[in-house]
Design an enzyme around this catalytic site. Structure first.
Site, PDB file in Angstrom:
ATOM      1  N   LYS B  78      47.210  39.198  42.707  1.00  0.00           N
ATOM      2  CA  LYS B  78      46.942  39.918  41.449  1.00  0.00           C
ATOM      3  C   LYS B  78      48.058  40.916  41.179  1.00  0.00           C
ATOM      4  O   LYS B  78      48.551  41.565  42.116  1.00  0.00           O
ATOM      5  CB  LYS B  78      45.595  40.630  41.579  1.00  0.00           C
ATOM      6  CG  LYS B  78      45.099  41.294  40.301  1.00  0.00           C
ATOM      7  CD  LYS B  78      43.735  41.964  40.534  1.00  0.00           C
ATOM      8  CE  LYS B  78      43.147  42.506  39.247  1.00  0.00           C
ATOM      9  NZ  LYS B  78      41.826  43.152  39.463  1.00  0.00           N
ATOM     10  N   SER B 157      38.239  41.860  36.087  1.00  0.00           N
ATOM     11  CA  SER B 157      39.633  41.866  35.719  1.00  0.00           C
ATOM     12  C   SER B 157      40.515  40.865  36.457  1.00  0.00           C
ATOM     13  O   SER B 157      41.594  40.537  35.971  1.00  0.00           O
ATOM     14  CB  SER B 157      40.200  43.272  35.935  1.00  0.00           C
ATOM     15  OG  SER B 157      40.226  43.611  37.297  1.00  0.00           O
ATOM     16  N   SER B 181      35.260  43.210  39.538  1.00  0.00           N
ATOM     17  CA  SER B 181      36.465  42.470  39.139  1.00  0.00           C
ATOM     18  C   SER B 181      36.884  41.321  40.046  1.00  0.00           C
ATOM     19  O   SER B 181      37.755  40.535  39.673  1.00  0.00           O
ATOM     20  CB  SER B 181      37.647  43.431  39.001  1.00  0.00           C
ATOM     21  OG  SER B 181      37.535  44.157  37.809  1.00  0.00           O
TER      22      SER B 181
END
Lengths: 96, 492
Positions: B78, B157, B181
């Site tokens: 990420k 997210s 997330s």
């Protein structure tokens, strides 16, 4: 509690974010909505409750010795800055 | 070639040991998958050259029999994790050209174990969002389209992290979880996602959103892979003052443990919420699987859980408004020039941040401002104490808590974008866990009638990831969820 455009402008100032007229209008209705929804917390009686700021409560956590054990990365640290000179960050003039 | 993408990390490692294929072949396969999946927009930065180079070293290690636990495993990371010398953006214009001069502790742990960086993954801007639609680099598409053939969101997210694993681009990925997330996107994409106990993994080198809630964790295809990655990323780190010194157990072993005699709680408060019918059916199915495996189901109560979301939307923005104060046009790449320093700050932040980030900074600034601190911020921290106490009492009676990861399956792109509050409500089951700092995992169980994956969540007691791994593994075996999305993004 209503969030009007005046209050939004004040919060924006505190947040150091400049907003356009239409952003101010949108934000005042969005923040008004969100904060009214948050308002439901007031129905809870929290008298005498100790606030918890972090779920981390490890007893063995110790202070480290106060000594220099790392450093010397001046070039690395300023490498992402938009403007530098002689190893310093450059900003617009702040004093006359 | 196709067999590569269906393999778990565990199976890949044994194939590499057997010399069925080389690390270079494996990495080339994943680079091709990544390139042919660009329509999904899961990656912001592809690091194919780094990956190919490292693959050669990894092949040498296998030849010499000196391979490390994750030797040669290509992973997506990420874009919230600082990677030394590799652009790290937090999916924000503010950090569009930021090249970290250092490596985050958790990613360093992965590289020390032989894993390979395949690329940096898209996410909601500064990890603020539940659909990956707030990214400066554009939305991520869920590999799972709904039955109407429409695009759905991968969740957020960590949307890129989940979409990439579901699409077979990389064997697994790393995400961050502040309010769901990792678990919500895992649930939306038919993957496994785990948020460890707060303090289990170092936060050093993770771009900060809400520091008392942020944790790193893996998104994988199987529960065992999740355990393998967890064992690699956990470590005590003196650079993070809330890093735990507790002993790190063998998580992989936990996935083989029986759950016979375990007590699993189901909160009665869950039933009242607007959960989709298909998900309710799977909650029941899961309950039966657990009982068949010898676990005991116990009804519990978490009386204050309904206040978790409003509580979170005070605490997380408050911490974010403070953490994001550092983006002022002085230190990090993006600056809008102006006559005086205040205008420079205000214009830089106005142009560098997207709408959702501005919204949260504004909420955070407001609840911390003089005159409102007690009514909002302090109040929320007291409610947080009450929620934590609910969990503490529940865990005096049960080993884990079971329920859905999300109230619905993946929604269509653009569906909830207009109403921030409706978007926030999607995190109703995941947020309480972060407030209490507990570990939780989402495991896929099946598809709903829209043909979209459903995930179930298991919440563990503090520092007891082992129990939820054992239970998740048992659910995984019963659910037999091995469906892959139809690969519509590959053009013939």
């Amino acid at each position: 509690m209503t969030i009007d455009s005046k209050l939004v402008e004040r919060i924006a100032k505190l947040s150091r974010i400049s907003l356009t007229e239409s952003e101010i209008n949108n934000l005042s209705s969005e923040l008004d909505n969100i904060l009214n929804w948050i308002e439901q917390l007031s129905e809870l009686d929290t008298e005498g409750i100790n606030p918890v700021f972090s779920s981390f409560d490890e007893e063995e956590t110790k202070y480290r010795t106060d000594e220099i054990n790392d450093g010397g990365y001046r070039e690395d640290i300023i490498s992402n800055a938009p403007l530098t000179e002689d190893g310093f960050f450059l900003v617009p003039k702040v004093v006359d | 070639m196709a067999e590569f993408s269906n393999l778990s990390i565990k199976e890949t490692i044994s194939s590499l040991k057997n010399k069925d294929f080389s690390v270079s072949e494996l990495v080339d396969f994943h680079i091709t998958s990544m390139e042919s999946g660009r329509e999904l927009n899961a990656f912001i930065t592809e690091t194919s050259d780094i990956a190919r180079k490292k693959a050669i070293d990894c092949d040498q290690s296998y030849l010499k029999g000196e391979e490390k636990p994750l030797e040669g495993i290509p992973l997506g990371i990420k874009d919230m994790f600082c990677t030394k010398g590799v652009k790290t953006t937090a999916s924000s214009k503010m950090l569009e050209n930021f090249i970290p001069p250092y490596e985050s502790t958790v990613t360093q742990n992965l590289w020390n174990d032989g894993a390979i960086l395949l690329g940096k993954l898209n996410n909601d801007e500064f990890a603020m969002g539940s659909s990956n639609e707030t990214s400066f680099f554009g939305e991520v598409k869920n590999p799972w389209k709904n039955i109407k053939g429409n695009f759905t969101v991968p969740g957020g997210s960590s949307g890129g992290s989940a979409a990439s694993v579901a699409a077979g681009m990389g064997l697994a990925s790393l995400g961050t979880d502040t309010g769901g997330s990792i678990r919500q996107p895992a649930s939306f994409t038919g993957t496994v996602g785990l948020k460890p106990t707060y303090g289990r993994c170092s936060r050093w080198g993770i771009i900060a959103f809400a520091s008392s809630l942020d944790q790193a964790g893996p998104i994988t295809k199987t529960v065992k892979d999740c355990a393998l990655l967890l064992n690699s990323i956990c470590s005590y780190d003196s650079k993070d003052s809330t890093s735990s010194q507790k002993k790190i157990p063998d998580f992989e072993k936990a996935t083989d443990e029986s759950i016979r005699g375990m007590k699993i709680g189901i909160p009665k408060e869950y039933e009242a919420d607007g959960i989709s019918k298909d998900i309710i059916e799977y909650i029941e199915k899961g309950k039966e699987w657990l009982i068949e495996s010898g676990a005991e189901i116990i009804e519990i109560s978490l009386p204050h859980i309904k206040y978790a979301l409003p509580c979170y939307y005070i605490i997380a923005p408050a911490e974010a408004s403070s953490n994001l104060a550092r983006y002022d046009g002085v230190k990090f790449t993006h600056r809008v020039d102006a006559e005086n320093i205040i205008d420079m700050y205000e214009e830089t932040r106005s142009q560098g941040f997207g709408d959702e980030v501005k919204r949260r900074i504004m909420i955070g600034t407001y609840v911390l401002s003089s005159g409102y601190y007690d009514a909002y911020y302090l109040k929320a921290q007291k409610v947080r104490a009450m929620i934590s106490k609910d969990f503490k009492e529940a865990f005096s009676k049960v080993d884990a808590i079971y329920g859905p990861s999300t109230p619905s399956t993946a929604f269509e792109l653009g569906d909830k974008k207009k109403d921030p509050l409706e978007m926030y409500l999607n995190d109703v089951f995941t947020v309480p866990v972060n407030l209490a700092g507990l570990p939780a995992i989402s495991v896929p169980v099946g598809l709903d009638r829209k043909n979209l994956p459903i995930g179930m969540q298991l919440i563990g007691n503090s520092f007891d990831e082992e129990s939820i791994l054992s239970i998740a593994s048992c659910i995984e075996k019963s659910a037999k969820f091995d469906l892959n999305p139809n690969r519509w993004w590959i053009n013939e």
